[in-house]
Design a protein around this motif. Sequence first.
Motif, short mmCIF file in Angstrom:
data_model
loop_
_atom_site.label_atom_id
_atom_site.label_comp_id
_atom_site.label_asym_id
_atom_site.label_seq_id
_atom_site.Cartn_x
_atom_site.Cartn_y
_atom_site.Cartn_z
N SER A 1 -11.64 -51.05 -13.25
CA SER A 1 -11.35 -49.77 -12.59
C SER A 1 -12.52 -48.80 -12.68
CB SER A 1 -10.10 -49.12 -13.21
OG SER A 1 -8.96 -49.89 -12.91
N ILE A 2 -13.32 -48.91 -13.76
CA ILE A 2 -14.52 -48.07 -13.88
C ILE A 2 -15.47 -48.39 -12.73
CG2 ILE A 2 -16.56 -47.55 -15.29
CD1 ILE A 2 -14.79 -48.19 -17.76
N GLY A 3 -15.49 -49.68 -12.34
CA GLY A 3 -16.33 -50.09 -11.20
C GLY A 3 -15.92 -49.40 -9.91
N VAL A 4 -14.62 -49.12 -9.75
CA VAL A 4 -14.12 -48.43 -8.55
C VAL A 4 -14.75 -47.04 -8.45
CG1 VAL A 4 -12.07 -47.41 -7.48
CG2 VAL A 4 -11.95 -49.72 -8.44
N GLY A 5 -14.67 -46.28 -9.55
CA GLY A 5 -15.25 -44.93 -9.54
C GLY A 5 -16.76 -44.97 -9.41
N VAL B 1 -11.26 -58.48 -7.42
CA VAL B 1 -11.98 -57.30 -7.92
C VAL B 1 -13.18 -56.99 -7.02
CG1 VAL B 1 -13.33 -56.35 -9.83
CG2 VAL B 1 -11.25 -57.67 -10.31
N ILE B 2 -13.95 -58.03 -6.66
CA ILE B 2 -15.15 -57.83 -5.81
C ILE B 2 -14.74 -57.25 -4.46
CG2 ILE B 2 -17.01 -59.03 -4.57
CD1 ILE B 2 -17.05 -61.02 -6.97
N PHE B 3 -13.70 -57.83 -3.84
CA PHE B 3 -13.26 -57.34 -2.53
C PHE B 3 -12.76 -55.90 -2.61
CE2 PHE B 3 -12.11 -62.01 -1.43
CZ PHE B 3 -13.42 -62.27 -1.08
N THR B 4 -12.07 -55.58 -3.72
CA THR B 4 -11.58 -54.21 -3.91
C THR B 4 -12.75 -53.23 -4.02
OG1 THR B 4 -9.62 -55.05 -5.06
CG2 THR B 4 -10.10 -52.71 -5.31
N LEU B 5 -13.79 -53.62 -4.78
CA LEU B 5 -14.96 -52.76 -4.94
C LEU B 5 -15.68 -52.56 -3.60
CD1 LEU B 5 -16.48 -54.02 -8.33
CD2 LEU B 5 -15.11 -51.97 -7.92
N LEU B 6 -15.79 -53.62 -2.80
CA LEU B 6 -16.45 -53.50 -1.49
C LEU B 6 -15.61 -52.65 -0.53
CD1 LEU B 6 -17.83 -57.13 -1.20
CD2 LEU B 6 -19.18 -55.03 -1.42
N TYR B 7 -14.28 -52.78 -0.62
CA TYR B 7 -13.37 -51.92 0.16
C TYR B 7 -13.63 -50.45 -0.19
CZ TYR B 7 -8.78 -49.61 0.83
OH TYR B 7 -7.77 -48.72 1.13
N VAL B 8 -13.73 -50.15 -1.49
CA VAL B 8 -14.02 -48.78 -1.94
C VAL B 8 -15.42 -48.34 -1.47
CG1 VAL B 8 -14.38 -47.32 -3.98
CG2 VAL B 8 -12.45 -48.89 -3.90
N GLY B 9 -16.38 -49.29 -1.53
CA GLY B 9 -17.74 -48.98 -1.09
C GLY B 9 -17.78 -48.55 0.37
N PHE B 10 -17.07 -49.27 1.24
CA PHE B 10 -17.05 -48.90 2.66
C PHE B 10 -16.30 -47.57 2.87
CE2 PHE B 10 -18.52 -53.20 3.56
CZ PHE B 10 -19.36 -52.96 4.65
N PHE B 11 -15.31 -47.30 2.04
CA PHE B 11 -14.67 -45.97 2.09
C PHE B 11 -15.71 -44.88 1.83
CE2 PHE B 11 -12.76 -42.43 -0.31
CZ PHE B 11 -11.86 -41.95 0.64
#
Length: 460
Positions: free
Chosen positions: A301-305, A360-370
């Motif tokens: 989750s830290i990766g998300v932020g 996790v990787i796909f979630t981080l990339l989803y957040v990155g495009f956001f």
Amino acid sequence: MSSGGATGPLFYAVFAAVLGMLQFGFNTGVINAPRAFIENFINENYDVNSGLVFSVIVSIYAVGGMIGCPLASWVSDKRGRKFALLVNAAFGVIGAALMGFSETSTSLAMLIIGRFLIGINCGFATTASPTYVSEMAPVRLRGAFGTVNQLAVAFGLVGGQILGIDVLLGSNEGWPWLLGLAIIPSAIQCAMLPFAPETPRYLLLSQRDEEQARRVLKSIRGTDEIEDEINGMHDEDRAMKQEQTFTIGDLIRIKALRTPLIIGIVMHLSQQLGGINAVLYFSSTIFIKTGLSEGDARLASIGVGSMLFIMALVSIPLMDRLGRRTLQLCGLGGMTVFSVLMTIAFFTYENNKTMSIFAVIFTLLYVGFFGVGPSSIPWMILSELFGQGARSAAVSVGALVNWLANFVVGLTFLSMSELLGNYVFVPYTILLIFFYVFTYFKLPETKNRTIEEVTALFKN
């Protein structure tokens, strides 16, 4: 120093103001990690559905935000930008104290009321802080200073998620401290703001105190060469008096105003109903469901932020180079692709444990495009689609819609997750496709266009 430079007094004032936006980021991200411990507290002391009550605790924050936005506009106009920020800091102190002492008092009401008050604080900050910063910054640095708000949000988000890991405050004993730490940014604001100036624009145009406006302007610009800026404010004042002021009712009634309003509302809905806050509020829960341990889920989750923080930095130079429309389409398109891949990973991880890592990787990339566009463009686009007379009403509607959609996502995600299981992101994917198509056909490019050129598009 030449006129329009960045000085110590200017940095001091801007830092004091953007602590409110750091608070917004912190309180969005901080609720993620301690879900299990808060539910334990509820189960030990109350005979209620802890999952449902936790959804209320998450989403009541957005109800506070809906109240904070218009309240900020009203207080800022009546009593000044600095006074508004100071009042809001008091909301933050009280809200954080209530959350921090809720477990000691075994009071669920204190936790919910504290979260509601901190929501008012954060909604208030999303209006008051950008207004103060834009009125303090020199014209040629306004864009750069404007991005400081977005960076503060991302920094607060990462900070909240880091503090929520097991070895720090992610525990049965630590979670009240974790939520109570929100008192620090507001307390620092209370200490700093009395020594920060009111904005020169408010002093000159609302208070009609030109002498004080000049004094402040000389201090924050570090020069006596301020005549051009003073004259520019007077010109703006004359233009505002000549321009008709429109109400929210006018925006709905008049077609040339209704069309850009609908575009702005859909942009705000795309920010929330694309599912981003499902990830920001519940990423630990999502990662645990894909087979990660609780400790690993909090670290992920830290990766998300962190991804949001990095993309806020990356998008700064791209905003004026590529344009709003291009970045919004790129962001929504990427979010759509990776929400589909997230669903596939959620569905297949039981048969293939490697898919937990891909989830996790796909979630981080989803957040990155956001972070490429949808995170910031909805907040700026209404200001660029409307002239001065209609801008305030339009921005207020956009902010209200944003917080309302935030509330809906926060309240419904856990129930949707139980109902849809691994398919929980499918409704968000369908909405993302709609938002992409709408943006492609309806959103004009505002880069390098004057307000007059943009508003003329809708009159035709």
